[in-house]
Motif scaffolding. Sequence first.
Motif, PDB file in Angstrom:
ATOM      1  N   ARG A   1     -14.311  -9.908  15.348  1.00  0.00           N
ATOM      2  CA  ARG A   1     -15.716 -10.184  15.722  1.00  0.00           C
ATOM      3  C   ARG A   1     -15.892 -10.225  17.229  1.00  0.00           C
ATOM      4  N   ARG A   2     -14.817 -10.525  17.969  1.00  0.00           N
ATOM      5  CA  ARG A   2     -14.920 -10.648  19.425  1.00  0.00           C
ATOM      6  C   ARG A   2     -14.502  -9.375  20.168  1.00  0.00           C
ATOM      7  N   ILE A   3     -14.237  -8.295  19.431  1.00  0.00           N
ATOM      8  CA  ILE A   3     -13.860  -7.044  20.116  1.00  0.00           C
ATOM      9  C   ILE A   3     -15.096  -6.166  20.300  1.00  0.00           C
ATOM     10  N   GLY A   4     -15.467  -5.928  21.559  1.00  0.00           N
ATOM     11  CA  GLY A   4     -16.554  -5.015  21.904  1.00  0.00           C
ATOM     12  C   GLY A   4     -17.834  -5.252  21.117  1.00  0.00           C
ATOM     13  N   SER A   5     -18.626  -4.175  20.993  1.00  0.00           N
ATOM     14  CA  SER A   5     -19.895  -4.253  20.263  1.00  0.00           C
ATOM     15  C   SER A   5     -19.727  -3.489  18.950  1.00  0.00           C
TER      16      SER A   5
ATOM     17  N   VAL B   1       5.569   6.988  19.956  1.00  0.00           N
ATOM     18  CA  VAL B   1       5.578   7.020  18.497  1.00  0.00           C
ATOM     19  C   VAL B   1       4.154   6.987  17.978  1.00  0.00           C
ATOM     20  N   LEU B   2       4.033   7.458  16.750  1.00  0.00           N
ATOM     21  CA  LEU B   2       2.743   7.444  16.085  1.00  0.00           C
ATOM     22  C   LEU B   2       2.734   6.259  15.129  1.00  0.00           C
ATOM     23  N   ILE B   3       1.688   5.444  15.206  1.00  0.00           N
ATOM     24  CA  ILE B   3       1.558   4.332  14.262  1.00  0.00           C
ATOM     25  C   ILE B   3       0.780   4.882  13.066  1.00  0.00           C
TER      26      ILE B   3
ATOM     27  N   ARG C   1      -9.231 -18.151  19.966  1.00  0.00           N
ATOM     28  CA  ARG C   1     -10.127 -18.321  21.112  1.00  0.00           C
ATOM     29  C   ARG C   1      -9.836 -17.231  22.133  1.00  0.00           C
ATOM     30  N   LYS C   2     -10.926 -16.620  22.611  1.00  0.00           N
ATOM     31  CA  LYS C   2     -10.765 -15.603  23.649  1.00  0.00           C
ATOM     32  C   LYS C   2     -11.606 -16.045  24.842  1.00  0.00           C
ATOM     33  N   THR C   3     -11.022 -16.004  26.024  1.00  0.00           N
ATOM     34  CA  THR C   3     -11.799 -16.399  27.207  1.00  0.00           C
ATOM     35  C   THR C   3     -11.715 -15.281  28.240  1.00  0.00           C
TER      36      THR C   3
ATOM     37  N   PRO D   1     -21.050  -0.599  17.937  1.00  0.00           N
ATOM     38  CA  PRO D   1     -20.703   0.813  18.127  1.00  0.00           C
ATOM     39  C   PRO D   1     -19.261   1.019  18.619  1.00  0.00           C
ATOM     40  N   VAL D   2     -18.778   0.100  19.467  1.00  0.00           N
ATOM     41  CA  VAL D   2     -17.382   0.228  19.939  1.00  0.00           C
ATOM     42  C   VAL D   2     -16.428   0.089  18.750  1.00  0.00           C
ATOM     43  N   ARG D   3     -16.719  -0.900  17.875  1.00  0.00           N
ATOM     44  CA  ARG D   3     -15.825  -1.133  16.732  1.00  0.00           C
ATOM     45  C   ARG D   3     -15.888   0.011  15.721  1.00  0.00           C
ATOM     46  N   ASN D   4     -16.996   0.768  15.720  1.00  0.00           N
ATOM     47  CA  ASN D   4     -17.087   1.938  14.838  1.00  0.00           C
ATOM     48  C   ASN D   4     -16.160   3.046  15.300  1.00  0.00           C
ATOM     49  N   MET D   5     -15.924   3.104  16.630  1.00  0.00           N
ATOM     50  CA  MET D   5     -15.081   4.161  17.197  1.00  0.00           C
ATOM     51  C   MET D   5     -13.610   3.730  17.230  1.00  0.00           C
ATOM     52  N   ALA D   6     -13.386   2.448  17.539  1.00  0.00           N
ATOM     53  CA  ALA D   6     -12.012   1.986  17.782  1.00  0.00           C
ATOM     54  C   ALA D   6     -11.235   1.871  16.473  1.00  0.00           C
ATOM     55  N   THR D   7     -10.015   2.372  16.486  1.00  0.00           N
ATOM     56  CA  THR D   7      -9.183   2.307  15.284  1.00  0.00           C
ATOM     57  C   THR D   7      -8.041   1.307  15.474  1.00  0.00           C
ATOM     58  N   VAL D   8      -7.437   0.927  14.361  1.00  0.00           N
ATOM     59  CA  VAL D   8      -6.294   0.012  14.417  1.00  0.00           C
ATOM     60  C   VAL D   8      -5.185   0.641  15.281  1.00  0.00           C
ATOM     61  N   GLY D   9      -4.865   1.900  14.999  1.00  0.00           N
ATOM     62  CA  GLY D   9      -3.804   2.585  15.754  1.00  0.00           C
ATOM     63  C   GLY D   9      -4.137   2.696  17.231  1.00  0.00           C
ATOM     64  N   GLY D  10      -5.404   2.953  17.540  1.00  0.00           N
ATOM     65  CA  GLY D  10      -5.826   3.094  18.934  1.00  0.00           C
ATOM     66  C   GLY D  10      -5.738   1.777  19.676  1.00  0.00           C
ATOM     67  N   ASN D  11      -6.083   0.681  19.012  1.00  0.00           N
ATOM     68  CA  ASN D  11      -6.025  -0.632  19.669  1.00  0.00           C
ATOM     69  C   ASN D  11      -4.568  -1.041  19.915  1.00  0.00           C
ATOM     70  N   LEU D  12      -3.694  -0.728  18.957  1.00  0.00           N
ATOM     71  CA  LEU D  12      -2.277  -1.085  19.127  1.00  0.00           C
ATOM     72  C   LEU D  12      -1.533  -0.064  19.988  1.00  0.00           C
TER      73      LEU D  12
ATOM     74  N   ASN E   1     -11.203   2.125  11.089  1.00  0.00           N
ATOM     75  CA  ASN E   1     -11.846   1.582  12.291  1.00  0.00           C
ATOM     76  C   ASN E   1     -12.089   0.071  12.152  1.00  0.00           C
ATOM     77  N   LEU E   2     -12.408  -0.579  13.263  1.00  0.00           N
ATOM     78  CA  LEU E   2     -12.445  -2.045  13.283  1.00  0.00           C
ATOM     79  C   LEU E   2     -13.590  -2.608  12.437  1.00  0.00           C
ATOM     80  N   ASN E   3     -14.705  -1.857  12.319  1.00  0.00           N
ATOM     81  CA  ASN E   3     -15.788  -2.342  11.445  1.00  0.00           C
ATOM     82  C   ASN E   3     -15.396  -2.251   9.974  1.00  0.00           C
TER      83      ASN E   3
ATOM     84  N   ARG F   1     -10.582 -10.587  33.498  1.00  0.00           N
ATOM     85  CA  ARG F   1      -9.290 -10.781  32.845  1.00  0.00           C
ATOM     86  C   ARG F   1      -9.514 -11.549  31.549  1.00  0.00           C
ATOM     87  N   ARG F   2      -8.857 -11.093  30.443  1.00  0.00           N
ATOM     88  CA  ARG F   2      -9.025 -11.754  29.143  1.00  0.00           C
ATOM     89  C   ARG F   2      -7.785 -12.578  28.819  1.00  0.00           C
ATOM     90  N   THR F   3      -7.994 -13.765  28.271  1.00  0.00           N
ATOM     91  CA  THR F   3      -6.871 -14.522  27.730  1.00  0.00           C
ATOM     92  C   THR F   3      -7.179 -14.814  26.263  1.00  0.00           C
TER      93      THR F   3
HETATM   94  C1  LIG Z   1     -17.005  -1.009  25.908  1.00  0.00           C
HETATM   95  C2  LIG Z   1     -15.659  -1.315  25.292  1.00  0.00           C
HETATM   96  C3  LIG Z   1     -15.316  -2.637  25.087  1.00  0.00           C
HETATM   97  C4  LIG Z   1     -14.072  -2.953  24.516  1.00  0.00           C
HETATM   98  N1  LIG Z   1     -13.740  -4.255  24.322  1.00  0.00           N
HETATM   99  C5  LIG Z   1     -12.540  -4.543  23.784  1.00  0.00           C
HETATM  100  C6  LIG Z   1     -12.165  -5.894  23.565  1.00  0.00           C
HETATM  101  O1  LIG Z   1     -12.892  -6.842  23.859  1.00  0.00           O
HETATM  102  N2  LIG Z   1     -10.932  -6.128  23.024  1.00  0.00           N
HETATM  103  C7  LIG Z   1     -10.065  -5.103  22.674  1.00  0.00           C
HETATM  104  O2  LIG Z   1      -8.983  -5.361  22.171  1.00  0.00           O
HETATM  105  N3  LIG Z   1     -10.422  -3.826  22.873  1.00  0.00           N
HETATM  106  C8  LIG Z   1     -11.607  -3.527  23.417  1.00  0.00           C
HETATM  107  N4  LIG Z   1     -11.932  -2.219  23.612  1.00  0.00           N
HETATM  108  C9  LIG Z   1     -10.944  -1.180  23.249  1.00  0.00           C
HETATM  109  C10 LIG Z   1     -11.191  -0.649  21.830  1.00  0.00           C
HETATM  110  O3  LIG Z   1     -11.072  -1.698  20.883  1.00  0.00           O
HETATM  111  C11 LIG Z   1     -10.183   0.439  21.442  1.00  0.00           C
HETATM  112  O4  LIG Z   1      -8.924  -0.132  21.220  1.00  0.00           O
HETATM  113  C12 LIG Z   1      -9.978   1.480  22.482  1.00  0.00           C
HETATM  114  O5  LIG Z   1     -11.227   1.928  22.911  1.00  0.00           O
HETATM  115  C13 LIG Z   1      -9.131   2.621  21.891  1.00  0.00           C
HETATM  116  O6  LIG Z   1      -9.966   3.344  21.036  1.00  0.00           O
HETATM  117  P1  LIG Z   1      -9.448   4.353  19.917  1.00  0.00           P
HETATM  118  O7  LIG Z   1      -9.117   3.609  18.686  1.00  0.00           O
HETATM  119  O8  LIG Z   1     -10.467   5.430  19.792  1.00  0.00           O
HETATM  120  O9  LIG Z   1      -8.077   4.926  20.457  1.00  0.00           O
HETATM  121  P2  LIG Z   1      -7.836   6.137  21.429  1.00  0.00           P
HETATM  122  O10 LIG Z   1      -8.729   6.044  22.629  1.00  0.00           O
HETATM  123  O11 LIG Z   1      -7.843   7.395  20.638  1.00  0.00           O
HETATM  124  O12 LIG Z   1      -6.334   5.831  21.843  1.00  0.00           O
HETATM  125  C14 LIG Z   1      -5.975   4.759  22.697  1.00  0.00           C
HETATM  126  C15 LIG Z   1      -4.479   4.911  22.994  1.00  0.00           C
HETATM  127  O13 LIG Z   1      -3.744   4.668  21.796  1.00  0.00           O
HETATM  128  C16 LIG Z   1      -2.990   5.818  21.426  1.00  0.00           C
HETATM  129  N5  LIG Z   1      -3.114   5.940  19.976  1.00  0.00           N
HETATM  130  C17 LIG Z   1      -4.241   6.180  19.249  1.00  0.00           C
HETATM  131  N6  LIG Z   1      -3.943   6.189  17.930  1.00  0.00           N
HETATM  132  C18 LIG Z   1      -2.609   5.966  17.836  1.00  0.00           C
HETATM  133  C19 LIG Z   1      -1.704   5.874  16.747  1.00  0.00           C
HETATM  134  N7  LIG Z   1      -2.102   6.007  15.490  1.00  0.00           N
HETATM  135  N8  LIG Z   1      -0.398   5.641  17.025  1.00  0.00           N
HETATM  136  C20 LIG Z   1       0.042   5.484  18.300  1.00  0.00           C
HETATM  137  N9  LIG Z   1      -0.777   5.558  19.378  1.00  0.00           N
HETATM  138  C21 LIG Z   1      -2.074   5.789  19.142  1.00  0.00           C
HETATM  139  C22 LIG Z   1      -3.620   7.001  22.166  1.00  0.00           C
HETATM  140  O14 LIG Z   1      -2.667   7.993  22.402  1.00  0.00           O
HETATM  141  C23 LIG Z   1      -4.087   6.329  23.438  1.00  0.00           C
HETATM  142  O15 LIG Z   1      -3.034   6.201  24.343  1.00  0.00           O
HETATM  143  C24 LIG Z   1     -13.164  -1.897  24.161  1.00  0.00           C
HETATM  144  C25 LIG Z   1     -13.525  -0.562  24.358  1.00  0.00           C
HETATM  145  C26 LIG Z   1     -14.757  -0.264  24.925  1.00  0.00           C
HETATM  146  C27 LIG Z   1     -15.110   1.187  25.121  1.00  0.00           C
END
Ligand SMILES: Cc1cc2nc3c(=O)[nH]c(=O)nc-3n(C[C@H](O)[C@H](O)[C@H](O)COP(=O)(O)OP(=O)(O)OC[C@H]3O[C@@H](n4cnc5c(N)ncnc54)[C@H](O)[C@@H]3O)c2cc1C
Length: 240
Positions: A48-52, A117-119, A135-137, A54-65, A27-29, A147-149
Amino acid sequence: VIFLSDIEEFSRIFKTERYLEIGAGVNLNQLLDLGPDILPELLLQCLRRIGSHPVRNMATVGGNLGVRDKRMDLSYPLGLLDTKIEIRSIVHPAVAHWVSWNQLVGEYQQEKKGPAVLISRIRLPENEWNIHFYRKTSYKEPSGSDRRTVFCGLARLFKDTLEEIRFLCGSELSGSFRDKNLESALSGRRIPLPRKEKESILAAMKKKLDDNDFERDTFLSLMEEFLDTIQEYFYNSSGL
Ligand SMILES: Cc1cc2nc3c(=O)[nH]c(=O)nc-3n(C[C@H](O)[C@H](O)[C@H](O)COP(=O)(O)OP(=O)(O)OC[C@H]3O[C@@H](n4cnc5c(N)ncnc54)[C@H](O)[C@@H]3O)c2cc1C
């Protein structure tokens, strides 16, 4: 159903002298916790600029990509840092191969047309940059939606020579801009850059950017700030 926990590399972080390998389930944290000794500063600044927290605790590298219809933040620094991505077919997850960021976006995620595909992990080459600029705006569109740039820059300076420079800018919906010709034209130049040279670089970049007023002006002013940061680094490190 694929049990990702069955794939050992999925949650592992592994460092060698040449690269850093990160499982897609990290996860991102956990990434942020690696700190500046292990993670390139560009990536830390982005995380540091992605979500809060708790969001970074849930969000994974694979999920973000893995988000296919939008470009999320991690993809910019990872693309610029020449990160390799290990992908597996959903149908045959035991078979894995490594692709570049461009291949992932171009061949597999393009408008959701490529095969899903699965990352499983990503591999970052050893960090060789001494200037990291992120820089993120955010801005509100006339429609009211946010909209984010993002602008990312990397540079390596040796004494007064700009050995290499890379920069990339983009937004979640309109794709990204990277000009390798402009990067090559800048590499090898002496710092400080004369004002005229700086102006001609900005003029060249302006010509190539789309006519999207807001983004073009934002990217140009961030490019100027990036060039100033390189200059500042030079003055600080040379004691001038
Ligand atoms: C309030 C909030 C604020 C946020 N702010 C930002 C921000 O500022 N910048 C930013 O970049 N993101 C932001 N996010 C997004 C966050 O960083 C996560 O990327 C997003 O929530 C996906 O979370 P997850 O890792 O649980 O993936 P999931 O929700 O499980 O999956 C997201 C997608 O990726 C696919 N996926 C998941 N894992 C894999 C894998 N291993 N291989 C291939 N595909 C996969 C899933 O099938 C799905 O389509 C924010 C999210 C929230 C809820």
